[in-house]
Structures are given as C-alpha cells and as structure tokens.
Motif scaffolding. Structure first.
Motif, PDB file in Angstrom:
ATOM      1  N   ILE A  19       0.828  -1.203   0.000  1.00  0.00           N
ATOM      2  CA  ILE A  19       0.000   0.000   0.000  1.00  0.00           C
ATOM      3  C   ILE A  19       0.864   1.256   0.000  1.00  0.00           C
ATOM      4  CG2 ILE A  19      -1.675   1.339   1.360  1.00  0.00           C
ATOM      5  CD1 ILE A  19      -2.858  -1.132  -0.105  1.00  0.00           C
ATOM      6  N   GLN A  20       1.868   1.286   0.862  1.00  0.00           N
ATOM      7  CA  GLN A  20       2.700   2.480   0.951  1.00  0.00           C
ATOM      8  C   GLN A  20       3.536   2.700  -0.308  1.00  0.00           C
ATOM      9  OE1 GLN A  20       4.663   2.138   4.788  1.00  0.00           O
ATOM     10  NE2 GLN A  20       2.929   3.129   5.802  1.00  0.00           N
ATOM     11  N   SER A  21       3.832   1.641  -1.037  1.00  0.00           N
ATOM     12  CA  SER A  21       4.580   1.815  -2.290  1.00  0.00           C
ATOM     13  C   SER A  21       3.722   2.498  -3.360  1.00  0.00           C
ATOM     14  CB  SER A  21       5.077   0.464  -2.814  1.00  0.00           C
ATOM     15  OG  SER A  21       3.995  -0.318  -3.294  1.00  0.00           O
TER      16      SER A  21
ATOM     17  N   THR B  35       5.566  13.393   1.192  1.00  0.00           N
ATOM     18  CA  THR B  35       5.827  14.553   2.048  1.00  0.00           C
ATOM     19  C   THR B  35       4.572  15.049   2.760  1.00  0.00           C
ATOM     20  OG1 THR B  35       5.494  16.026   0.162  1.00  0.00           O
ATOM     21  CG2 THR B  35       7.764  15.344   0.651  1.00  0.00           C
ATOM     22  N   LEU B  36       3.421  14.523   2.390  1.00  0.00           N
ATOM     23  CA  LEU B  36       2.148  14.949   2.965  1.00  0.00           C
ATOM     24  C   LEU B  36       1.550  13.810   3.767  1.00  0.00           C
ATOM     25  CD1 LEU B  36      -0.227  17.087   2.914  1.00  0.00           C
ATOM     26  CD2 LEU B  36      -1.151  15.720   1.046  1.00  0.00           C
ATOM     27  N   SER B  37       0.855  14.136   4.842  1.00  0.00           N
ATOM     28  CA  SER B  37       0.173  13.136   5.648  1.00  0.00           C
ATOM     29  C   SER B  37      -1.282  13.540   5.830  1.00  0.00           C
ATOM     30  CB  SER B  37       0.857  12.997   7.007  1.00  0.00           C
ATOM     31  OG  SER B  37       0.145  12.114   7.823  1.00  0.00           O
ATOM     32  N   ILE B  38      -2.151  12.563   5.843  1.00  0.00           N
ATOM     33  CA  ILE B  38      -3.569  12.824   6.082  1.00  0.00           C
ATOM     34  C   ILE B  38      -3.824  12.938   7.591  1.00  0.00           C
ATOM     35  CG2 ILE B  38      -5.933  11.941   5.802  1.00  0.00           C
ATOM     36  CD1 ILE B  38      -4.705  12.526   3.087  1.00  0.00           C
TER      37      ILE B  38
ATOM     38  N   ASN C 230      -7.154  17.521   4.260  1.00  0.00           N
ATOM     39  CA  ASN C 230      -5.942  16.845   3.796  1.00  0.00           C
ATOM     40  C   ASN C 230      -6.302  15.764   2.775  1.00  0.00           C
ATOM     41  OD1 ASN C 230      -4.475  18.380   5.624  1.00  0.00           O
ATOM     42  ND2 ASN C 230      -4.246  16.727   7.106  1.00  0.00           N
ATOM     43  N   TYR C 231      -7.351  15.021   3.071  1.00  0.00           N
ATOM     44  CA  TYR C 231      -7.808  13.934   2.198  1.00  0.00           C
ATOM     45  C   TYR C 231      -8.323  14.483   0.872  1.00  0.00           C
ATOM     46  CZ  TYR C 231     -10.388   9.765   0.730  1.00  0.00           C
ATOM     47  OH  TYR C 231     -10.866   8.691   0.027  1.00  0.00           O
ATOM     48  N   GLU C 232      -9.176  15.482   0.952  1.00  0.00           N
ATOM     49  CA  GLU C 232      -9.826  16.010  -0.248  1.00  0.00           C
ATOM     50  C   GLU C 232      -8.894  16.852  -1.112  1.00  0.00           C
ATOM     51  OE1 GLU C 232     -13.310  17.753   1.539  1.00  0.00           O
ATOM     52  OE2 GLU C 232     -14.255  15.786   1.737  1.00  0.00           O
TER      53      GLU C 232
ATOM     54  N   MET D  64      -5.329   5.530  -0.716  1.00  0.00           N
ATOM     55  CA  MET D  64      -4.139   4.707  -0.478  1.00  0.00           C
ATOM     56  C   MET D  64      -3.255   5.323   0.604  1.00  0.00           C
ATOM     57  SD  MET D  64      -4.146   1.901  -2.043  1.00  0.00           S
ATOM     58  CE  MET D  64      -4.924   1.071  -3.402  1.00  0.00           C
ATOM     59  N   LYS D  65      -3.111   6.637   0.597  1.00  0.00           N
ATOM     60  CA  LYS D  65      -2.309   7.320   1.612  1.00  0.00           C
ATOM     61  C   LYS D  65      -2.945   7.119   2.987  1.00  0.00           C
ATOM     62  CE  LYS D  65      -0.034  11.132   1.010  1.00  0.00           C
ATOM     63  NZ  LYS D  65       1.260  10.635   1.429  1.00  0.00           N
ATOM     64  N   SER D  66      -4.259   7.274   3.078  1.00  0.00           N
ATOM     65  CA  SER D  66      -4.953   7.091   4.356  1.00  0.00           C
ATOM     66  C   SER D  66      -4.828   5.660   4.850  1.00  0.00           C
ATOM     67  CB  SER D  66      -6.431   7.465   4.217  1.00  0.00           C
ATOM     68  OG  SER D  66      -6.568   8.822   3.890  1.00  0.00           O
ATOM     69  N   LEU D  67      -4.958   4.711   3.946  1.00  0.00           N
ATOM     70  CA  LEU D  67      -4.788   3.311   4.344  1.00  0.00           C
ATOM     71  C   LEU D  67      -3.350   3.062   4.788  1.00  0.00           C
ATOM     72  CD1 LEU D  67      -5.969   0.517   4.719  1.00  0.00           C
ATOM     73  CD2 LEU D  67      -5.469   0.053   2.313  1.00  0.00           C
ATOM     74  N   GLY D  68      -2.404   3.649   4.108  1.00  0.00           N
ATOM     75  CA  GLY D  68      -1.000   3.504   4.485  1.00  0.00           C
ATOM     76  C   GLY D  68      -0.684   4.105   5.842  1.00  0.00           C
ATOM     77  N   GLU D  69      -1.534   5.000   6.328  1.00  0.00           N
ATOM     78  CA  GLU D  69      -1.359   5.636   7.635  1.00  0.00           C
ATOM     79  C   GLU D  69      -2.207   4.977   8.721  1.00  0.00           C
ATOM     80  OE1 GLU D  69      -2.142   9.816   7.194  1.00  0.00           O
ATOM     81  OE2 GLU D  69      -0.389  10.112   5.926  1.00  0.00           O
ATOM     82  N   LEU D  70      -2.744   3.810   8.435  1.00  0.00           N
ATOM     83  CA  LEU D  70      -3.620   3.141   9.387  1.00  0.00           C
ATOM     84  C   LEU D  70      -2.941   2.912  10.736  1.00  0.00           C
ATOM     85  CD1 LEU D  70      -6.466   1.956   9.593  1.00  0.00           C
ATOM     86  CD2 LEU D  70      -5.515  -0.234   8.924  1.00  0.00           C
TER      87      LEU D  70
END
Length: 176
Positions: free
Chosen positions: A53-55, A61-64, A148-150, A159-165
């Motif tokens: 997922i993270q790949s 550089t951004l985080s949700i 951040n998400y939108e 994918m970014k949000s899932l990667g930050e689970l």
C-alpha cells in the motif's frame, strides 16, 4: 416444563458469551463509550499489506492523519465522537477506493474494513445512548483531516490514508 430452567440457563450463558470480547479483542474507552476490537487482527492484516500500500503512495511529504492539528491532544471527552468520525471516514471514503490488482491485498483490506464497520456500529449505538457530542476543537481537527484527504485525488488519498492506518491504531490504543 422441566426443560425450561435448563433452557433459560443455556440461553443466558449464550447471551453472556456473545457479549464478551473474543480472544485477541481489546476494550477501548472512547469518552463514555467502550468498544471491543481485535486490533491484533487488524494490525496483522495491515502489516501483511503495508509495504504494498505504501509503495502506491506518490506523495510522501504529505500526511492525512499526522498534522499538527489532527489527532494530537484530542480531549478524552471528545474521543467518542472523533473516533466515530474516523471509523466512518475510513469505511465511507478510504476502503471504498482502495482496490488493487492483487486479490490477497483486496481480501486484507476487506477484512480490515469489516472490523471498522463493526466497531463503528458498536460505537454509534453507544454514542446514541450517551449523547456523545464533539467539541469545537475536535470538529476542527476532523475537518483538517478531511481537507488533507480532499486535497488529493480520490485513489491517492485513499491509499495514503490506508497507508497511515498504523497512526490511527496507535492513537486508538492510547485511549485504552
């Protein structure tokens, strides 16, 4: 009616067992609400797909979720509301847009989504009974997460949000 007391006893035990958390479940306290979740199972599923997922995350550089005004320092009285918003956010926005060509990854995402859906349902019932409400500060923190998400396209944001689970799970576990 000789079997009646035995039936009542078995029925009571059955109900009690269904209300008890299963092995691996942890009880989380979100304000006035307590919810059991199998974080071990969720973490295991996430760990199995995390690198994949993270790949897929094009913007590192951004985080949700990790933003100075997001999950940090949420008041304990607001945890119920914020957690419900976050579970809803993941169920309604994130998991719906996290599909890959890898069926193993998709099954893990589906399993995690089902766990979140179940926790959201339990927390929602408790919120209704206890009239949990979000304070202004927590509402603003959640709005920042949504902004951040939108700010990204739907698939990248999901994918970014899932990667930050793991950030969300760590925050939830601090509430125990």
């Amino acid at each position: 009616m000789r079997g009646s007391p035995l039936f009542l006893c078995l029925f009571s035990v059955s109900c009690w067992v269904n209300l008890m958390p299963t092995a691996g479940d942890k009880i989380f306290r979100f304000g006035a609400c307590r919810v059991s979740m199998s974080v071990t199972e969720i973490r295991a599923g996430f760990t199995a797909i995390k690198a994949n997922i993270q790949s897929r995350d094009p913007i590192r550089t951004l985080s949700i979720l990790s933003h100075p005004h997001s999950l940090h320092k949420v008041k304990s009285s607001d945890r119920c509301c914020v957690t419900h918003h976050l579970l809803t956010f993941y169920v309604d926005k994130v998991f719906k847009h996290c599909r890959t060509e890898d069926s193993f990854v998709n099954r893990k995402i589906s399993s995690i989504a089902n766990s979140f859906l179940s926790a959201r349902r339990k927390l929602g019932q408790c919120r209704e009974q206890n009239n949990c409400a979000c304070g202004e500060e927590s509402t603003e923190k959640f709005k920042q997460i949504l902004a951040n998400y939108e700010g990204l396209n739907v698939t990248s944001a999901a994918m970014k949000s899932l990667g930050e689970l793991d950030i969300l799970l760590d925050w939830m576990e601090k509430s125990r």
